[in-house]
Design a protein around this motif. Structure first.
Motif, PDB file in Angstrom:
ATOM      1  N   ASP A 184      13.379  -2.787  -5.016  1.00 26.37           N
ATOM      2  CA  ASP A 184      12.005  -2.988  -4.550  1.00 26.37           C
ATOM      3  C   ASP A 184      12.034  -2.787  -3.037  1.00 26.37           C
ATOM      4  O   ASP A 184      12.547  -3.620  -2.297  1.00 26.37           O
ATOM      5  CB  ASP A 184      11.545  -4.403  -4.905  1.00 26.37           C
ATOM      6  N   GLU A 185      11.489  -1.659  -2.585  1.00 23.54           N
ATOM      7  CA  GLU A 185      11.667  -1.250  -1.191  1.00 23.54           C
ATOM      8  C   GLU A 185      10.548  -1.693  -0.253  1.00 23.54           C
ATOM      9  O   GLU A 185      10.573  -1.356   0.930  1.00 23.54           O
ATOM     10  CB  GLU A 185      11.826   0.276  -1.115  1.00 23.54           C
ATOM     11  N   GLY A 186       9.560  -2.427  -0.752  1.00 19.72           N
ATOM     12  CA  GLY A 186       8.539  -2.904   0.176  1.00 19.72           C
ATOM     13  C   GLY A 186       7.144  -2.908  -0.413  1.00 19.72           C
ATOM     14  O   GLY A 186       6.954  -2.892  -1.629  1.00 19.72           O
ATOM     15  N   GLU A 187       6.174  -2.890   0.487  1.00 16.58           N
ATOM     16  CA  GLU A 187       4.767  -3.017   0.121  1.00 16.58           C
ATOM     17  C   GLU A 187       4.076  -1.665   0.271  1.00 16.58           C
ATOM     18  O   GLU A 187       4.315  -0.939   1.245  1.00 16.58           O
ATOM     19  CB  GLU A 187       4.103  -4.049   1.048  1.00 16.58           C
ATOM     20  N   ILE A 188       3.220  -1.323  -0.687  1.00 18.64           N
ATOM     21  CA  ILE A 188       2.538  -0.030  -0.597  1.00 18.64           C
ATOM     22  C   ILE A 188       1.655  -0.001   0.650  1.00 18.64           C
ATOM     23  O   ILE A 188       0.988  -0.979   0.979  1.00 18.64           O
ATOM     24  CB  ILE A 188       1.712   0.282  -1.863  1.00 18.64           C
ATOM     25  N   SER A 193      -3.819  -1.714   5.484  1.00 20.55           N
ATOM     26  CA  SER A 193      -4.860  -1.184   6.369  1.00 20.55           C
ATOM     27  C   SER A 193      -5.143  -2.111   7.550  1.00 20.55           C
ATOM     28  O   SER A 193      -5.677  -1.689   8.576  1.00 20.55           O
ATOM     29  CB  SER A 193      -6.151  -0.945   5.580  1.00 20.55           C
ATOM     30  N   HIS A 194      -4.742  -3.382   7.431  1.00 15.72           N
ATOM     31  CA  HIS A 194      -5.038  -4.379   8.459  1.00 15.72           C
ATOM     32  C   HIS A 194      -4.020  -4.388   9.592  1.00 15.72           C
ATOM     33  O   HIS A 194      -4.226  -5.067  10.601  1.00 15.72           O
ATOM     34  CB  HIS A 194      -5.049  -5.768   7.816  1.00 15.72           C
ATOM     35  N   ILE A 195      -2.926  -3.661   9.457  1.00 12.96           N
ATOM     36  CA  ILE A 195      -1.851  -3.762  10.451  1.00 12.96           C
ATOM     37  C   ILE A 195      -2.251  -3.057  11.743  1.00 12.96           C
ATOM     38  O   ILE A 195      -3.144  -2.203  11.751  1.00 12.96           O
ATOM     39  CB  ILE A 195      -0.534  -3.166   9.909  1.00 12.96           C
ATOM     40  N   ASP A 231      -0.659   5.203  -2.071  1.00 12.72           N
ATOM     41  CA  ASP A 231      -0.265   4.267  -3.127  1.00 12.72           C
ATOM     42  C   ASP A 231       1.168   4.505  -3.592  1.00 12.72           C
ATOM     43  O   ASP A 231       1.726   3.688  -4.334  1.00 12.72           O
ATOM     44  CB  ASP A 231      -1.198   4.387  -4.335  1.00 12.72           C
ATOM     45  N   ASN A 232       1.758   5.628  -3.184  1.00 18.13           N
ATOM     46  CA  ASN A 232       3.108   5.976  -3.620  1.00 18.13           C
ATOM     47  C   ASN A 232       4.126   5.931  -2.486  1.00 18.13           C
ATOM     48  O   ASN A 232       5.236   6.453  -2.620  1.00 18.13           O
ATOM     49  CB  ASN A 232       3.113   7.368  -4.257  1.00 18.13           C
ATOM     50  N   ILE A 233       3.731   5.327  -1.368  1.00 18.13           N
ATOM     51  CA  ILE A 233       4.636   5.152  -0.228  1.00 18.13           C
ATOM     52  C   ILE A 233       4.655   3.665   0.108  1.00 18.13           C
ATOM     53  O   ILE A 233       3.599   3.038   0.199  1.00 18.13           O
ATOM     54  CB  ILE A 233       4.165   5.960   0.998  1.00 18.13           C
ATOM     55  N   VAL A 234       5.846   3.114   0.266  1.00 20.25           N
ATOM     56  CA  VAL A 234       5.952   1.698   0.627  1.00 20.25           C
ATOM     57  C   VAL A 234       6.664   1.571   1.966  1.00 20.25           C
ATOM     58  O   VAL A 234       7.371   2.483   2.406  1.00 20.25           O
ATOM     59  CB  VAL A 234       6.702   0.872  -0.453  1.00 20.25           C
ATOM     60  N   THR A 242       9.424   4.465   2.096  1.00 18.52           N
ATOM     61  CA  THR A 242      10.082   4.962   0.890  1.00 18.52           C
ATOM     62  C   THR A 242       9.031   5.553  -0.039  1.00 18.52           C
ATOM     63  O   THR A 242       7.963   4.965  -0.228  1.00 18.52           O
ATOM     64  CB  THR A 242      10.817   3.812   0.165  1.00 18.52           C
ATOM     65  N   PHE A 243       9.343   6.702  -0.614  1.00 21.25           N
ATOM     66  CA  PHE A 243       8.472   7.330  -1.607  1.00 21.25           C
ATOM     67  C   PHE A 243       8.907   6.828  -2.980  1.00 21.25           C
ATOM     68  O   PHE A 243      10.053   7.032  -3.388  1.00 21.25           O
ATOM     69  CB  PHE A 243       8.575   8.853  -1.518  1.00 21.25           C
ATOM     70  N   ILE A 244       7.985   6.184  -3.685  1.00 18.95           N
ATOM     71  CA  ILE A 244       8.385   5.418  -4.870  1.00 18.95           C
ATOM     72  C   ILE A 244       8.026   6.076  -6.198  1.00 18.95           C
ATOM     73  O   ILE A 244       8.410   5.570  -7.246  1.00 18.95           O
ATOM     74  CB  ILE A 244       7.773   4.004  -4.836  1.00 18.95           C
TER      75      ILE A 244
END
Length: 365
Positions: A184-188, A193-195, A231-234, A242-244
């Motif tokens: 599990d490489e992270g969050e999508i 968007s809030h960062i 949605d496919n990048i975390v 990472t491309f998931i």
């Protein structure tokens, strides 16, 4: 663990991670029910508390569709047992056939899975790292490969371009039956968007670098991703991306000797305007030794019609660096994306090193 469907082997992905699963070294989080999980993706963790994803890699109806045609495809009696595949012949040709089928699928119809081009015979060179790492019965492993090519080639791709060699893909844990285990490489990033905008710019830099890696890094093949999406990048807390989702990939063998059916092979292919949205021509990509598809796709993620990740660009940035927006638009709509992307990489790197811009971090959102 019922998720593995080991009884369907060898029409499965393999058994490399079964010992860890069945000895509880990898544990499924109990609250993730299979009942409403249409994507067949589950969360788990290892005994060392590393979070993992357990992925079936297909919908239930896709597994059923494969099982329904299994006996016929392999010229076995109806209602055959999957273990009868061990006696099947021409396994090598079956693998070439499925790659050839994906390649010949009409451009006007949606397709899925691995497309290897321009010639299907390159498949065994592509699979060399997978088969070279395998231990045991070669026939079983080849049927496993056929199954993954039929359902979802992601476990193959993750071994061909592994994270351990610097590729921006999930760390591969292995397979067990019809289940893949990856880190599990992270969050999508669609949920980020809030960062702060400057953190988005860091991600943008790495997305562009990934586009170049997928296009140029491998010494034999280019990897054109068909499903670029936020949605496919975390991203993780180290700002690594990472491309998931590596199910839909066009893999191009750049070292072939072109036949007469490839008169434009040595010309670069630039994506023409095919309409709004994320559109592209697999046929054109496969007829040229180099395409700007990944570059255009990366810029589409950052600045395209659908949820552009870098937009809106803050007013302070537009006032001081107006060429960022200009270069992103040129990347989307211009004629020479390879030239544009080099300039864009330079501009973004310069911005991230500019102390004046970095000092605005708290005020730029």
């Amino acid at each position: 663990m019922h998720l593995t469907n080991l009884e369907r082997c060898p029409a499965c992905y393999g058994v490399t991670v079964c010992p860890e699963l069945y000895s509880n070294q990898i544990i499924l989080e109990s609250h993730w029910s299979t009942m409403f999980n249409a994507k067949n993706i589950f969360y788990g963790y290892t005994k060392s508390q590393r979070r993992v994803l357990l992925k079936k890699l297909a919908h239930d109806w896709e597994f059923q569709e494969l099982d329904d045609k299994l006996c016929k495809v392999w010229n076995l009696s109806s209602n055959c047992n999957p273990k009868e595949l061990l006696n099947a012949t021409e396994v090598d040709q079956k693998i070439i056939d499925i790659v050839q089928f994906n390649l010949s699928w009409p451009d006007t119809e949606p397709r899925k899975g691995l497309v290897l081009c321009p010639y299907a015979y390159s498949v065994y060179d592509l699979l060399h790292p997978v088969l070279n790492n395998a231990n045991g019965n070669n026939r079983v492993e080849m049927i496993n490969v056929w199954t993954m090519l039929s359902l979802n080639p992601e476990p193959l791709i993750l071994q061909i371009i592994p994270k351990t060699k610097g590729w921006p893909v999930p760390a591969y844990g292995g397979v067990c039956g019809r289940l893949e285990v990856v880190a599990d490489e992270g969050e999508i990033i669609s949920s980020l968007s809030h960062i702060p905008w400057l953190r988005k710019l860091k991600f943008a830099q790495k997305i562009i670098n990934a586009a170049m890696d997928f296009t140029f890094k491998h010494d034999r093949f280019r990897f054109y991703l068909m499903d670029w999406s936020i949605d496919n990048i975390v991203a993780n807390d180290k700002d690594e991306i990472t491309f998931i989702d590596l199910e839909d990939v066009v893999v191009l063998d750049k070292n072939i000797s072109p036949k007469t059916d490839l008169p434009h092979w040595y010309q670069r292919y630039s994506r023409e305007v095919l309409g709004t949205g994320f559109t592209f021509s697999i046929e054109n990509i496969c007829q040229h030794h180099l395409s700007d598809h990944n570059i255009w796709a990366a810029c589409y993620v950052l600045a395209g019609d659908e949820y552009p990740f870098l937009y809106p660009i803050p007013k302070q940035i537009n006032n001081t660096r107006p060429h960022l927006d200009m270069l992103l638009q040129n990347c989307l709509n211009g004629d020479d994306r390879f030239h544009t992307i080099g300039k864009l990489q330079h501009v973004i790197e310069d911005m991230l090193l500019d102390t004046k811009i970095v000092s605005l971090q708290s005020s730029i959102t």
